[in-house]
Every structure is written in structure tokens, then in C-alpha cells.
Design an enzyme around this catalytic site. Structure first.
Site, mmCIF file in Angstrom:
data_model
loop_
_atom_site.group_PDB
_atom_site.id
_atom_site.type_symbol
_atom_site.label_atom_id
_atom_site.label_comp_id
_atom_site.label_asym_id
_atom_site.label_seq_id
_atom_site.Cartn_x
_atom_site.Cartn_y
_atom_site.Cartn_z
ATOM 1 N N HIS A 306 10.550 11.357 29.656
ATOM 2 C CA HIS A 306 9.400 12.228 29.953
ATOM 3 C C HIS A 306 8.979 12.137 31.412
ATOM 4 O O HIS A 306 9.017 11.072 32.027
ATOM 5 C CB HIS A 306 8.229 11.985 28.996
ATOM 6 C CG HIS A 306 7.581 10.636 29.034
ATOM 7 N ND1 HIS A 306 6.553 10.335 29.886
ATOM 8 C CD2 HIS A 306 7.792 9.524 28.293
ATOM 9 C CE1 HIS A 306 6.159 9.081 29.667
ATOM 10 N NE2 HIS A 306 6.896 8.565 28.712
ATOM 11 N N ASP A 318 7.344 4.051 33.256
ATOM 12 C CA ASP A 318 7.011 4.879 32.085
ATOM 13 C C ASP A 318 6.619 6.267 32.566
ATOM 14 O O ASP A 318 5.452 6.504 32.860
ATOM 15 C CB ASP A 318 5.876 4.229 31.305
ATOM 16 C CG ASP A 318 5.585 4.969 30.010
ATOM 17 O OD1 ASP A 318 6.366 5.860 29.643
ATOM 18 O OD2 ASP A 318 4.576 4.652 29.367
ATOM 19 N N GLU A 352 4.316 13.616 27.019
ATOM 20 C CA GLU A 352 4.681 12.633 25.987
ATOM 21 C C GLU A 352 3.497 11.729 25.688
ATOM 22 O O GLU A 352 3.248 11.365 24.542
ATOM 23 C CB GLU A 352 5.868 11.786 26.459
ATOM 24 C CG GLU A 352 6.397 10.801 25.405
ATOM 25 C CD GLU A 352 5.645 9.475 25.322
ATOM 26 O OE1 GLU A 352 5.785 8.772 24.315
ATOM 27 O OE2 GLU A 352 4.901 9.147 26.260
ATOM 28 N N GLU A 353 2.791 11.340 26.746
ATOM 29 C CA GLU A 353 1.757 10.315 26.589
ATOM 30 C C GLU A 353 0.615 10.780 25.678
ATOM 31 O O GLU A 353 -0.141 9.971 25.164
ATOM 32 C CB GLU A 353 1.207 9.889 27.954
ATOM 33 C CG GLU A 353 2.234 9.201 28.851
ATOM 34 C CD GLU A 353 2.695 7.840 28.334
ATOM 35 O OE1 GLU A 353 2.212 7.405 27.279
ATOM 36 O OE2 GLU A 353 3.546 7.221 29.005
ATOM 37 N N HIS A 451 1.417 1.456 31.528
ATOM 38 C CA HIS A 451 0.128 2.166 31.614
ATOM 39 C C HIS A 451 -0.891 1.479 32.531
ATOM 40 O O HIS A 451 -2.094 1.585 32.291
ATOM 41 C CB HIS A 451 -0.496 2.335 30.215
ATOM 42 C CG HIS A 451 0.338 3.161 29.292
ATOM 43 N ND1 HIS A 451 -0.063 3.469 28.013
ATOM 44 C CD2 HIS A 451 1.546 3.766 29.455
ATOM 45 C CE1 HIS A 451 0.866 4.212 27.425
ATOM 46 N NE2 HIS A 451 1.853 4.399 28.283
#
Ligand SMILES: *[C@@H]1O[C@H](CO)[C@@H](O)[C@H](O)[C@H]1NC(C)=O
Ligand SMILES: *[C@@H]1O[C@H](CO)[C@@H](O)[C@H](O)[C@H]1NC(C)=O
Ligand SMILES: *[C@@H]1O[C@H](CO)[C@@H](O)[C@H](O)[C@H]1NC(C)=O
Ligand SMILES: [Zn+2]
Length: 492
Positions: A306, A318, A352-353, A451
Site C-alpha cells: 500500500h 509501513d 489500507e490503513e 505507525h
């Protein structure tokens, strides 16, 4: 923009290498064709497993060529450098943000300049939440400015903020037992970290559970395996029938300190201000490119990561690395002059998140063709040194994947684990399509950075990324090129 132009000499060298490579690989494949039985019209295998095994073994030289190019050869560190340029230029890429749209436009150009085929953007609608200004200060038993990160979808505090006494709990059970103490308070969760999947429920549902017992806000110990005073944000969910209260994560250090203070009988008071706001959904895109299949162009092997991230750090780990090794898989295949029988398709997901929003819309649009997807692949748990892949599919397909992974013996990345139903490919897996995720042994380290402000290029090791890209390229290419699609149910 990312392409380092070839010098004339390099072009010549690559040309000679390709020719040699084709003569060799071509010969091996001719031999294997002679011995293999044909497949019948509907693509069902007429071949024994031994014959499939031999076909896969014939890719040994291709696999070595991919490994050499990605890990030892001229494209070592390429995906790391490409990623560094994107994330240093754009920064974090939150769903609904201008940064994400900028990243999508840059990737669209990159994929075109890379010479990939059918490069296009597929429109999706995605959430738009912004954290705004936020702060938390402990007022009692002492003044202490706390690091916080509001959780995605949280509402803000009323003007002037919220000042309230704290109730600390270590679990939802404890919250239930002490429900009568929670009214009007800020609930602080100091749950232990027992692994991401088990602990993340506090981030996801902490606000709802606190609101049910009358709390005015919730502060959640960051879901992290290790902390140097870093808050870790993420998605959370309100429930329609439960009042919405502001919610943020705090550091492991503060959660533990507040817990110690409370257990000594101190009254802890916190002042919380959050400017978080949800805006109407916005237009965005999944970014798509492919190498069109030579023999079965309608059949697809999908590789993905993503492009969106949280709004702190650089979203390098991420999921910049997952997106960029997926791109690199196609680049490597193209650079070796290979064209698989099936279409090798790259998708860089949006949002995505927020729960696989872009991926779910891709699935809705394309699900009528699910029977033509041989394998869906996603990398979204970092690219530390991989140990293998996680695979979901029939036993027959798993046996084939094991043979394919044995081609990665030179990298010692040969394992096939169970699982791997990542957020963005799970829609397909639920529909019976085999799915694979990159598996690395270091999830412990992944959740140092996840994150948080620490998710930057500094967390990425180029050498490990090279290995991950090579694994991704070999698996996707071989599955796309073997004569048959991966078998689905045991009956096939
Ligand atoms: C790739 O990165 C590694 C680790 O930083 C470095 O040692 C190596 O020299 C780099 N290779 C190239 C070709 O830049
Ligand atoms: C389904 O596959 C066919 C054949 O490749 C293609 O023409 C069609 O556009 C695909 N449909 C979708 C929604 O992707
Ligand atoms: C190969 O990988 C395994 C983990 O998958 C590891 O335990 C082993 O030490 C590795 N062997 C070599 C030679 O690197
Ligand atoms: Zn991710």
C-alpha cells in the site's frame, strides 16, 4: 525520474547477457516441454506432481539471474534508493491528504518511465481524517507534558479541551469490574504487549468500551514491542450506538508511570486537547501497472503493497518497502527481458490503513474475474530479512509453492508458512484465490517503528530489501509463468 539511464556499454553488456540467458533457458524449457503432457482445454492439470516439479526445477537459472541482479548485481539497492527518493520528497501519505495524491502522481510517472505496461490509475473513494493540533498535559500529581498521537477517526475535544481524573486499567475485564469508577473520567489503558494481533484490540475498541461505562476520553498505551518514548497511532472504530469520545495513544513509558502513580493512591489528572476532524471522503486511486502475459494475458498474478501511510514519520516501512519491492519485482522481470505467460500485475493500494478501503473497491470492480487470478500477493509487514512466505491455499497449491520456494535456496529463504491473509488481499482469499505474504522473522522489530515517527528510511536495511525484492520477483514470476494456474480446491 527514478531511472538511472544506461550507458552504451552497459546496454551492450545487458544485451549479450540476455541473449545467452535466452538460449540457455530456452533450451531447458524445450527439453521440459518434450517430456511434459499437455494440459486440457479448461486448464486442469493432466500432469503428475513429478512433472510439475520438473517444470519448476527448470527455473533454477532464471531464479539465479533474478537473485544476481537484485542482490549482487547492478540493481542492488535500487528499490531502497527509489523508495528513499519518494519518501524524502513526499513524506507521510495519509488517506485523504495532498501528500498521498502527490505520491500517486509520482508513482504513475515512475511506472511509465520504467517501461511497464498498462500503467493506469483506478479511481476509489477514501476517508479523509486529519489530526489537527493535539496535546496532553498531566496536571496532577505533577506537571508533565505527554507525547500523544490521536487515533485515526477520533473526534476532537470540545473547545478548551477536557480536564479529568484518570482511571487506569490493564484490561477490558478490569474496566468491567471497575465500571462504576469510570464515569466522567479519562480511561487510561495500560495493557501489556502480548503481540500485535492480541493487543491491537485495545487501540481498536478502547474508546467504545470506555464510552460505554461513561468515560469522557480514552488514552491507550501504544501497541508497540519496544519504546523509546514513542507514541504509535493507528485506526480505531466507533460504534453507532455508543457515544463518541476523543481517543489517543500515549507512550508505554507514560502508561506505566500513570499506572504506578495510581497504584500508590495518587489522583492523576490530565488535560487533553485534540483538534481531530473527519471530512467527507475524497477521490483517490489505486495505482496499477503490469507486464502483460504472453500466452494467458487474461490470467493474473497480482503483487501489491500500500502506498498510503499514517501521517507521522515517512511511511517507509509501513508500507513503502512493500509497495517498492512489488514494483521492483516487475522491474527485475522486465530488465531480464522476461515476459511470463500470465499477466504480472502490480497494484499500489490506497487507504489500507483505514481498513483496506482501496483494495476492497478494487475487489468489487474485478471480482467477476476472480477465477482468472492464479495468486494474489501482498507485502505489508516490513522487509527485514525474509524467512519465506506465508501462504493460504489448497494443499496441492502449497506443494507447488514449496517447490517454487526451493528456487530461493541460494538466499536461504525457502520456507512456506501458513497464513498471510493481509488486509488488502484477504478479499480474494475469502473468494478462494490463493494468497501469499512476505514473511520475515522480525515482527518484534517491526513493531518498534510501526505507525510512529520512527517509521523512516533509517529503519530500512537496503541489503535486506534486496533479498525481499528477489524473493518477491522469483515467486511472482514463476507462478505467472508455469503452465497451469495454482490449483484451488483439492478436487481440481
Ligand atoms: C548497497 O547498500 C549497502 C549497504 O548500505 C552498501 O554497502 C553497498 O555498497 C550498496 N551498493 C551499491 C551498489 O550502492
Ligand atoms: C475481466 O477480464 C477480461 C479478460 O481479460 C477483461 O476484458 C475485463 O476487462 C476484465 N474485467 C475487469 C472488471 O477487470
Ligand atoms: C537459514 O535460515 C534459517 C531461518 O530460516 C536460519 O536459522 C539459518 O541459520 C540460515 N542458514 C544460513 C546458512 O544462513
Ligand atoms: Zn501497512
Amino acid at each position: 525520474m527514478f531511472l538511472i539511464p544506461f550507458s552504451q556499454e552497459e546496454k551492450k553488456k545487458l544485451g549479450t547477457m540476455k541473449l545467452f540467458f535466452f538460449l540457455f533457458v530456452g533450451a531447458v524449457h524445450l527439453l521440459s516441454l518434450g517430456s511434459g503432457k499437455a494440459t486440457n482445454k479448461n486448464g486442469t492439470s493432466q500432469r503428475t506432481f513429478q512433472e510439475i516439479k520438473e517444470e519448476i526445477a527448470s527455473y533454477e537459472e532464471v531464479a539465479k539471474a533474478i537473485i544476481n541482479l537484485a542482490v549482487y548485481g547492478k540493481y542492488q539497492n535500487r528499490s531502497y534508493e527509489r523508495l528513499g527518493l519518494l519518501v524524502d520528497t513526499v513524506g507521510p501519505r495519509l488517506s485523504g491528504s495532498k501528500n498521498l495524491e502527490k505520491a500517486i502522481q509520482i508513482m504513475y510517472q515512475n511506472l511509465q518511465q520504467d517501461g511497464l505496461e498498462d500503467v493506469h490509475l483506478e479511481p476509489v473513494r477514501i476517508p479523509h481524517w486529519e489530526r489537527g493540533e493535539e496535546s496532553a498535559v498531566m496536571l496532577q500529581p505533577r506537571i508533565h507534558k505527554m507525547a500523544i498521537l490521536g487515533l485515526g477517526t477520533s473526534i476532537g475535544t470540545p473547545p478548551g479541551g477536557i480536564t479529568a481524573e484518570v482511571l487506569v486499567v490493564t484490561s477490558f475485564d478490569e474496566l468491567q469490574r471497575r465500571a462504576s469508577e469510570a464515569r466522567g473520567k479519562i480511561v487510561v489503558y495500560n495493557q501489556p504487549y502480548t503481540g500485535y494481533k492480541t493487543t491491537v484490540q485495545y487501540r481498536m475498541q478502547g474508546a467504545v468500551e470506555a464510552a460505554k461505562v461513561g468515560a469522557v476520553a480514552s488514552l491507550i498505551r501504544s501497541v508497540a514491542s519496544f519504546s523509546i518514548y514513542s507514541p504509535h497511532t493507528g485506526f480505531q472504530e466507533y460504534q453507532d450506538d455508543v457515544p463518541k469520545i476523543p481517543t489517543a495513544c500515549i507512550t508505554v513509558e507514560d502508561a506505566e508511570m500513570i499506572s504506578r502513580m495510581a497504584s500508590r493512591g495518587d489522583t492523576v489528572i490530565i488535560h487533553l486537547e485534540m483538534g481531530a476532524k473527519t471530512y467527507p471522503d475524497t477521490d483517490s486511486f489505486n495505482t496499477v501497472a503490469e507486464i502483460t502475459g504472453s500466452k494467458y494475458p487474461d490470467q493474473v498474478v497480482l503483487v501489491s503493497g500500500h502506498l498510503d501511510s499514517w501521517d507521522v514519520g515517512q511511511g517507509a516501512m509501513d508500507d513503502g518497502v512493500g509497495a517498492f519491492i512489488s514494483w521492483e519485482a516487475l522491474s527485475l522481470v522486465k530488465d531480464l527481458g522476461l515476459r511470463p505467460k500470465r499477466t504480472l500485475r502490480l497494484v499500489l493500494w490506497a487507504a489500507e490503513e483505514q481498513g483496506g478501503i482501496g483494495a476492497s473497491q478494487y475487489y468489487e470492480l474485478h471480482k467477476a474475474n476472480a477465477s482468472r487470478y492464479s495468486l494474489v500477493m501482498e507485502s505489508d509487514s516490513g522487509t527485514f530479512l525474509p524467512s519465506g512466505i506465508q501462504f493460504t491455499g489448497s494443499d496441492k497449491a502449497r506443494a507447488i509453492m514449496k517447490e517454487i520456494m526451493s528456487l530461493l535456496q541460494p538466499l536461504n529463504v525457502t520456507k512456506v508458512f501458513s497464513g498471510g491473509e493481509g488486509t488488502d488481499i484477504n478479499f480474494w482469499i475469502q473468494a478462494g484465490v490463493p494468497g501469499a505474504s512476505l514473511c520475515d522473522d522480525d515482527l518484534y522489530r517491526y513493531f518498534f517503528f510501526h505507525h510512529s515517527y520512527g517509521d523512516t528510511m533509517t529503519a530500512i536495511d537496503p541489503k535486506q530489501m534486496n533479498v525481499a525484492a528477489a524473493v518477491w520477483a522469483v515467486v511472482s514470476y514463476v507462478v505467472a509463468d508455469i503452465e497451469e494456474m495454482l490449483p484451488r480446491s483439492e478436487g481440481e
